[in-house]
Design a protein around this motif. Structure first.
Motif, short mmCIF file in Angstrom:
data_model
loop_
_atom_site.label_atom_id
_atom_site.label_comp_id
_atom_site.label_asym_id
_atom_site.label_seq_id
_atom_site.Cartn_x
_atom_site.Cartn_y
_atom_site.Cartn_z
N GLN A 1 0.84 -1.19 0.00
CA GLN A 1 0.00 0.00 0.00
C GLN A 1 0.87 1.24 0.00
OE1 GLN A 1 -2.15 -0.69 3.66
NE2 GLN A 1 -0.87 0.73 4.78
N TRP A 2 0.33 2.33 -0.47
CA TRP A 2 1.02 3.60 -0.53
C TRP A 2 0.76 4.35 0.77
CZ3 TRP A 2 4.56 5.39 -3.80
CH2 TRP A 2 4.89 6.74 -3.73
N ILE A 3 1.81 4.83 1.42
CA ILE A 3 1.68 5.58 2.66
C ILE A 3 2.38 6.92 2.50
CG2 ILE A 3 2.25 5.67 5.11
CD1 ILE A 3 2.24 2.66 5.17
N GLU A 4 1.67 8.00 2.73
CA GLU A 4 2.27 9.33 2.77
C GLU A 4 2.91 9.48 4.13
OE1 GLU A 4 1.99 11.96 0.44
OE2 GLU A 4 0.90 10.74 -1.02
N ARG A 5 4.21 9.74 4.18
CA ARG A 5 4.90 9.77 5.46
C ARG A 5 6.05 10.77 5.44
NH1 ARG A 5 6.29 4.30 6.70
NH2 ARG A 5 7.38 5.18 8.44
N THR B 1 10.81 10.00 16.38
CA THR B 1 10.16 9.85 15.08
C THR B 1 11.08 10.25 13.93
OG1 THR B 1 9.15 12.02 15.41
CG2 THR B 1 7.80 10.09 15.91
N ASN C 1 4.95 4.97 15.31
CA ASN C 1 4.12 5.72 14.36
C ASN C 1 4.51 5.39 12.93
OD1 ASN C 1 3.45 6.89 16.78
ND2 ASN C 1 3.91 8.98 16.17
N ALA C 2 3.55 5.19 12.08
CA ALA C 2 3.83 4.90 10.67
C ALA C 2 3.91 6.17 9.83
CB ALA C 2 2.78 3.96 10.09
N LEU C 3 3.20 7.22 10.19
CA LEU C 3 3.18 8.43 9.37
C LEU C 3 4.38 9.33 9.61
CD1 LEU C 3 -0.61 9.36 9.53
CD2 LEU C 3 0.62 8.12 7.74
N ASP C 4 4.86 9.39 10.85
CA ASP C 4 6.00 10.27 11.13
C ASP C 4 7.15 9.54 11.80
OD1 ASP C 4 4.87 9.91 13.62
OD2 ASP C 4 4.40 11.99 13.94
N MET D 1 6.76 0.45 9.68
CA MET D 1 6.29 0.06 8.34
C MET D 1 7.20 0.60 7.23
SD MET D 1 2.15 0.19 8.70
CE MET D 1 1.93 -0.55 7.09
N ASP E 1 5.09 -4.15 10.55
CA ASP E 1 4.39 -3.27 11.48
C ASP E 1 5.10 -3.15 12.82
OD1 ASP E 1 3.86 -5.73 12.53
OD2 ASP E 1 1.70 -5.45 12.65
#
Length: 161
Positions: free
Chosen positions: A2-6, A106, A147-150, A154, A159
């Motif tokens: 999947q595509w994650i914006e991070r 992070t 945290n996955a976004l910052d 992942m 995970d």
């Protein structure tokens, strides 16, 4: 997959968006005339090390997050007057949750932005060196945020960190 914006893991600066509480990676490469130029070299290694442990953000008498500049101008001279020759800075790497005291890193290459920019951090280190104070930065690489976004969770598709 999947595509994650991070936030990129190697970002030099991450600023928090106070409307979403998410962090955004910021391209930090100021023009040469805006970069801090160090005036003082690292102090010589003392015969006896006397370390003052500090958290820059908690270095204010006021109920606020202190800045690198305030710490440099107001706290470092007191540390020197008390006879310390080194300061150990806690929570220096970016961390999303302020209450974690910097133990959920992070962004490993970005200084804690609540206290200022990378150039202001350099000013603080330079000021310490000018006072004869060695700077030890407590980087807690073993405490990566999940945290996955910052954070780095992942980053490799798993995970966990």
């Amino acid at each position: 997959g999947q595509w994650i914006e991070r936030v990129p893991a190697w970002t030099k600066l991450a600023w928090q968006d106070h409307t979403t509480n998410l962090f955004n990676g910021v391209f930090w490469e100021p023009p040469m005339d805006e970069r801090h130029r160090f005036r003082h070299s690292r102090p010589a290694r003392p015969e006896n090390l006397k370390i003052y442990e500090a958290h820059v953000g908690m270095g204010s008498c006021e109920p606020k997050v202190a800045t690198y500049v305030e710490f440099a101008d107001e706290v470092l001279p007191r540390i020197k007057r008390m006879g310390y020759n080194a300061v150990q800075l806690m929570a220096i790497a970016e961390h999303a949750h302020y209450g974690c005291f910097g133990y959920h890193v992070t962004s490993f290459f970005a200084p804690a932005s609540r206290s200022g920019t990378p150039e202001e951090l350099k000013y603080m280190v330079d000021t310490a060196h000018g006072l004869g104070i060695i700077v030890l930065m407590d980087l807690v690489h073993a405490h990566a945020s999940s945290n996955a976004l910052d954070g780095i969770a992942m980053m490799d598709g798993t995970d966990h960190c």
